[in-house]
Design a protein around this motif. Structure first.
Motif, PDB file in Angstrom:
ATOM      1  N   GLU A  95       0.835  -1.215   0.000  1.00  0.00           N
ATOM      2  CA  GLU A  95       0.000   0.000   0.000  1.00  0.00           C
ATOM      3  C   GLU A  95       0.862   1.255   0.000  1.00  0.00           C
ATOM      4  N   THR A  97       4.074   1.730  -0.871  1.00  0.00           N
ATOM      5  CA  THR A  97       4.864   1.966  -2.088  1.00  0.00           C
ATOM      6  C   THR A  97       3.970   2.238  -3.297  1.00  0.00           C
ATOM      7  N   GLN A  98       2.775   1.660  -3.342  1.00  0.00           N
ATOM      8  CA  GLN A  98       1.848   1.948  -4.445  1.00  0.00           C
ATOM      9  C   GLN A  98       1.333   3.377  -4.394  1.00  0.00           C
ATOM     10  N   ASN A  99       1.441   4.001  -3.231  1.00  0.00           N
ATOM     11  CA  ASN A  99       1.033   5.398  -3.096  1.00  0.00           C
ATOM     12  C   ASN A  99       2.198   6.351  -3.292  1.00  0.00           C
ATOM     13  N   GLY A 100       3.276   5.860  -3.904  1.00  0.00           N
ATOM     14  CA  GLY A 100       4.383   6.718  -4.291  1.00  0.00           C
ATOM     15  C   GLY A 100       5.408   7.023  -3.213  1.00  0.00           C
ATOM     16  N   VAL A 101       5.327   6.334  -2.075  1.00  0.00           N
ATOM     17  CA  VAL A 101       6.288   6.570  -1.005  1.00  0.00           C
ATOM     18  C   VAL A 101       7.612   5.916  -1.382  1.00  0.00           C
ATOM     19  N   SER A 102       8.684   6.661  -1.248  1.00  0.00           N
ATOM     20  CA  SER A 102      10.012   6.136  -1.591  1.00  0.00           C
ATOM     21  C   SER A 102      10.443   5.078  -0.584  1.00  0.00           C
ATOM     22  N   LYS A 103      11.442   4.281  -0.964  1.00  0.00           N
ATOM     23  CA  LYS A 103      11.976   3.273  -0.048  1.00  0.00           C
ATOM     24  C   LYS A 103      12.565   3.925   1.196  1.00  0.00           C
ATOM     25  N   LYS A 105      11.534   6.765   2.625  1.00  0.00           N
ATOM     26  CA  LYS A 105      10.417   7.187   3.474  1.00  0.00           C
ATOM     27  C   LYS A 105       9.757   5.974   4.134  1.00  0.00           C
ATOM     28  N   TYR A 106       9.622   4.868   3.380  1.00  0.00           N
ATOM     29  CA  TYR A 106       9.096   3.638   3.966  1.00  0.00           C
ATOM     30  C   TYR A 106       9.972   3.214   5.145  1.00  0.00           C
ATOM     31  N   TYR A 161       2.215   9.360   5.222  1.00  0.00           N
ATOM     32  CA  TYR A 161       2.584   9.661   3.819  1.00  0.00           C
ATOM     33  C   TYR A 161       1.580  10.545   3.149  1.00  0.00           C
TER      34      TYR A 161
END
Length: 161
Positions: A95, A97-103, A105-106, A161
């Protein structure tokens, strides 16, 4: 499960006698109460903790294992910290990473969520306090505030995020 390899005497010779009760106690005390309820998922496979002489406790999500420093003063703290990473990955990585969060930021979110160890798992940990990394202090404070305000983990994640 413990895997050892040694030439000479096995340092964990008596492990087979205590393996089942210890594993059961960990399952009830750590897995049974909060990670599954907190993350609203059940993991369908075993996660293996290996004892290590290296004080850095790394983990491998795809390999389903992590390391616990054999001389750690509070191994339960390390165990729950590492398990939080597995639960975060399985509950939210896709969820997030599919919303554009970088590795990167994850990683910040994943490490900061361990703040919940201090609120939801303190009964297991005695004097252990998961302080995290200095660069995550503000995120951890925000997570703590949201959690104390009644937000569930899904809402907390989505606010990150």
């Amino acid at each position: 499960m413990v895997s050892t390899s040694s030439s000479g005497g096995n340092a964990l010779e008596g492990w087979s006698l205590t393996n089942a009760p210890y594993t059961t106690r960990l399952s009830i005390s750590i897995l049974g109460k909060s990670p599954e309820k907190l993350f609203e998922i059940s993991l369908t496979y075993d996660i293996v903790a290996y004892l290590s002489t290296n004080s850095r406790c790394t983990y491998n999500i795809q390999g389903n294992y992590f390391f616990v420093y054999i001389n750690n003063e509070n191994p339960n703290g390390v165990i729950i910290h590492e398990l939080m990473h597995f639960y975060t990955w399985h509950a939210f990585y896709k969820e997030i990473t599919q919303n554009g969060v970088s590795k990167e930021k994850y990683n910040d979110i994943k490490e900061s969520l361990t703040e919940l160890i201090n609120t939801d798992f303190q009964y297991l940990l005695g004097t252990y306090y998961d302080k995290g990394y200095p660069q995550h202090l503000k995120i951890r404070e925000r997570i703590n505030k949201l959690h104390k305000g009644g937000k569930n983990i899904k809402d907390i994640i989505r606010e990150m995020y």
